[in-house]
Motif scaffolding. Structure first.
Motif, PDB file in Angstrom:
ATOM      1  N   GLU A  38       0.825  -1.204   0.000  1.00 24.80           N
ATOM      2  CA  GLU A  38       0.000   0.000   0.000  1.00 24.80           C
ATOM      3  C   GLU A  38       0.866   1.264   0.000  1.00 24.80           C
ATOM      4  OE1 GLU A  38      -3.218   0.370  -0.505  1.00 24.80           O
ATOM      5  OE2 GLU A  38      -3.239  -1.798  -0.819  1.00 24.80           O
ATOM      6  N   GLU A  39       1.967   1.264   0.754  1.00 23.71           N
ATOM      7  CA  GLU A  39       2.867   2.418   0.758  1.00 23.71           C
ATOM      8  C   GLU A  39       3.459   2.641  -0.629  1.00 23.71           C
ATOM      9  OE1 GLU A  39       5.770   1.579   3.746  1.00 23.71           O
ATOM     10  OE2 GLU A  39       4.407   2.026   5.406  1.00 23.71           O
ATOM     11  N   LYS A  40       3.840   1.569  -1.301  1.00 23.69           N
ATOM     12  CA  LYS A  40       4.407   1.669  -2.647  1.00 23.69           C
ATOM     13  C   LYS A  40       3.371   2.197  -3.627  1.00 23.69           C
ATOM     14  CE  LYS A  40       7.329   0.749  -5.989  1.00 23.69           C
ATOM     15  NZ  LYS A  40       8.147   1.834  -6.449  1.00 23.69           N
ATOM     16  N   ARG A  41       2.137   1.686  -3.532  1.00 23.88           N
ATOM     17  CA  ARG A  41       1.077   2.160  -4.427  1.00 23.88           C
ATOM     18  C   ARG A  41       0.779   3.638  -4.180  1.00 23.88           C
ATOM     19  NH1 ARG A  41      -3.016  -2.997  -4.045  1.00 23.88           N
ATOM     20  NH2 ARG A  41      -1.833  -4.335  -5.451  1.00 23.88           N
ATOM     21  N   ALA A  42       0.763   4.048  -2.921  1.00 21.80           N
ATOM     22  CA  ALA A  42       0.488   5.447  -2.600  1.00 21.80           C
ATOM     23  C   ALA A  42       1.595   6.357  -3.127  1.00 21.80           C
ATOM     24  CB  ALA A  42       0.333   5.619  -1.094  1.00 21.80           C
ATOM     25  N   SER A  43       2.837   5.946  -2.996  1.00 20.79           N
ATOM     26  CA  SER A  43       3.935   6.778  -3.496  1.00 20.79           C
ATOM     27  C   SER A  43       3.938   6.828  -5.017  1.00 20.79           C
ATOM     28  CB  SER A  43       5.278   6.278  -2.981  1.00 20.79           C
ATOM     29  OG  SER A  43       5.618   5.045  -3.571  1.00 20.79           O
ATOM     30  N   ASP A  44       3.559   5.733  -5.676  1.00 23.45           N
ATOM     31  CA  ASP A  44       3.476   5.728  -7.137  1.00 23.45           C
ATOM     32  C   ASP A  44       2.315   6.586  -7.628  1.00 23.45           C
ATOM     33  OD1 ASP A  44       5.652   4.083  -7.255  1.00 23.45           O
ATOM     34  OD2 ASP A  44       4.530   2.254  -7.719  1.00 23.45           O
ATOM     35  N   ALA A  45       1.208   6.599  -6.881  1.00 24.19           N
ATOM     36  CA  ALA A  45       0.048   7.399  -7.271  1.00 24.19           C
ATOM     37  C   ALA A  45       0.330   8.888  -7.097  1.00 24.19           C
ATOM     38  CB  ALA A  45      -1.172   6.992  -6.451  1.00 24.19           C
ATOM     39  N   ALA A  46       1.150   9.242  -6.118  1.00 22.89           N
ATOM     40  CA  ALA A  46       1.469  10.645  -5.870  1.00 22.89           C
ATOM     41  C   ALA A  46       2.413  11.197  -6.940  1.00 22.89           C
ATOM     42  CB  ALA A  46       2.093  10.809  -4.490  1.00 22.89           C
ATOM     43  N   ARG A  47       3.206  10.343  -7.528  1.00 26.04           N
ATOM     44  CA  ARG A  47       4.166  10.758  -8.547  1.00 26.04           C
ATOM     45  C   ARG A  47       3.458  10.825  -9.899  1.00 26.04           C
ATOM     46  NH1 ARG A  47       8.257   6.507  -9.209  1.00 26.04           N
ATOM     47  NH2 ARG A  47       8.074   6.592  -6.968  1.00 26.04           N
ATOM     48  N   PRO A  48       3.611  11.914 -10.664  1.00 20.73           N
ATOM     49  CA  PRO A  48       2.942  11.978 -11.973  1.00 20.73           C
ATOM     50  C   PRO A  48       3.535  10.957 -12.942  1.00 20.73           C
ATOM     51  CG  PRO A  48       4.401  13.858 -11.687  1.00 20.73           C
ATOM     52  CD  PRO A  48       4.382  13.108 -10.379  1.00 20.73           C
ATOM     53  N   ALA A  49       2.677  10.435 -13.774  1.00 18.54           N
ATOM     54  CA  ALA A  49       3.117   9.439 -14.750  1.00 18.54           C
ATOM     55  C   ALA A  49       3.931  10.125 -15.838  1.00 18.54           C
ATOM     56  CB  ALA A  49       1.906   8.744 -15.368  1.00 18.54           C
ATOM     57  N   PRO A  50       4.993   9.493 -16.329  1.00 17.22           N
ATOM     58  CA  PRO A  50       5.782  10.100 -17.401  1.00 17.22           C
ATOM     59  C   PRO A  50       4.950  10.198 -18.678  1.00 17.22           C
ATOM     60  CG  PRO A  50       6.508   7.862 -16.998  1.00 17.22           C
ATOM     61  CD  PRO A  50       5.498   8.195 -15.933  1.00 17.22           C
ATOM     62  N   GLN A  51       5.142  11.261 -19.411  1.00 22.86           N
ATOM     63  CA  GLN A  51       4.380  11.496 -20.644  1.00 22.86           C
ATOM     64  C   GLN A  51       5.242  11.183 -21.858  1.00 22.86           C
ATOM     65  OE1 GLN A  51       1.168  12.248 -20.623  1.00 22.86           O
ATOM     66  NE2 GLN A  51       1.199  12.196 -18.399  1.00 22.86           N
ATOM     67  N   ASN A  52       5.788   9.999 -21.902  1.00 28.70           N
ATOM     68  CA  ASN A  52       6.633   9.581 -23.025  1.00 28.70           C
ATOM     69  C   ASN A  52       5.762   9.094 -24.169  1.00 28.70           C
ATOM     70  OD1 ASN A  52       8.849  10.078 -21.448  1.00 28.70           O
ATOM     71  ND2 ASN A  52       9.060   7.969 -20.779  1.00 28.70           N
ATOM     72  N   PRO A  53       6.062   9.513 -25.405  1.00 28.75           N
ATOM     73  CA  PRO A  53       5.301   8.984 -26.534  1.00 28.75           C
ATOM     74  C   PRO A  53       5.666   7.517 -26.751  1.00 28.75           C
ATOM     75  CG  PRO A  53       7.084  10.351 -27.324  1.00 28.75           C
ATOM     76  CD  PRO A  53       7.067  10.476 -25.821  1.00 28.75           C
ATOM     77  N   PRO A  54       4.816   6.774 -27.392  1.00 30.94           N
ATOM     78  CA  PRO A  54       5.158   5.372 -27.688  1.00 30.94           C
ATOM     79  C   PRO A  54       6.436   5.305 -28.518  1.00 30.94           C
ATOM     80  CG  PRO A  54       2.850   5.811 -28.147  1.00 30.94           C
ATOM     81  CD  PRO A  54       3.481   7.129 -27.824  1.00 30.94           C
ATOM     82  N   THR A  55       7.151   4.237 -28.381  1.00 35.62           N
ATOM     83  CA  THR A  55       8.448   4.081 -29.041  1.00 35.62           C
ATOM     84  C   THR A  55       8.333   4.184 -30.557  1.00 35.62           C
ATOM     85  OG1 THR A  55       9.135   2.661 -27.254  1.00 35.62           O
ATOM     86  CG2 THR A  55      10.457   2.587 -29.229  1.00 35.62           C
TER      87      THR A  55
END
Length: 86
Positions: A38-55
Motif C-alpha cells: 500500500e505504501e508503494k502504491r500510494a507513493s506511485d500514485a502521488a508521482r505523476p506518470a511520465p508522458q513519453n510517446p510510444p516508441t
C-alpha cells in the motif's frame, strides 16, 4: 560416512521447537507485506506518470529528420555493387 546414521538425525518435532523463536508470525508478516504494498502504491500514485510517446511514434518522428540511406534504392545499390565488385 559412519555406519550408524540414525544417531545423527534430529527428530522433526525437536527442530520445530528449536526454531520456533526465530519463525515470523504469519499474520504479522502478511500485514507487513500488505502495508508495504500500500505504501508503494500510494507513493506511485502521488508521482505523476511520465508522458513519453510510444516508441514507434518516437522512431517515426526521429526518422523524419534524417536523410535516406544512400546505399538503398536503384542508384545507391548499383553504385555499391560496382565498387564492391571491382
Amino acid at each position: 560416512m559412519s555406519a550408524n546414521q540414525e544417531s545423527e538425525c534430529v527428530p522433526e518435532g525437536e527442530l520445530v521447537e528449536l526454531f520456533r523463536p526465530r519463525r515470523a508470525d504469519p499474520e504479522e508478516f502478511r500485514r507487513g507485506v500488505e502495508r508495504r504494498i500500500e505504501e508503494k502504491r500510494a507513493s506511485d500514485a502521488a508521482r505523476p506518470a511520465p508522458q513519453n510517446p510510444p516508441t514507434s511514434m518516437w522512431l517515426r518522428r526521429a526518422a523524419a529528420f534524417f536523410p535516406g540511406d544512400p546505399f538503398t534504392g536503384a542508384l545507391g545499390g548499383a553504385a555499391l555493387g560496382k565498387v564492391a565488385g571491382a
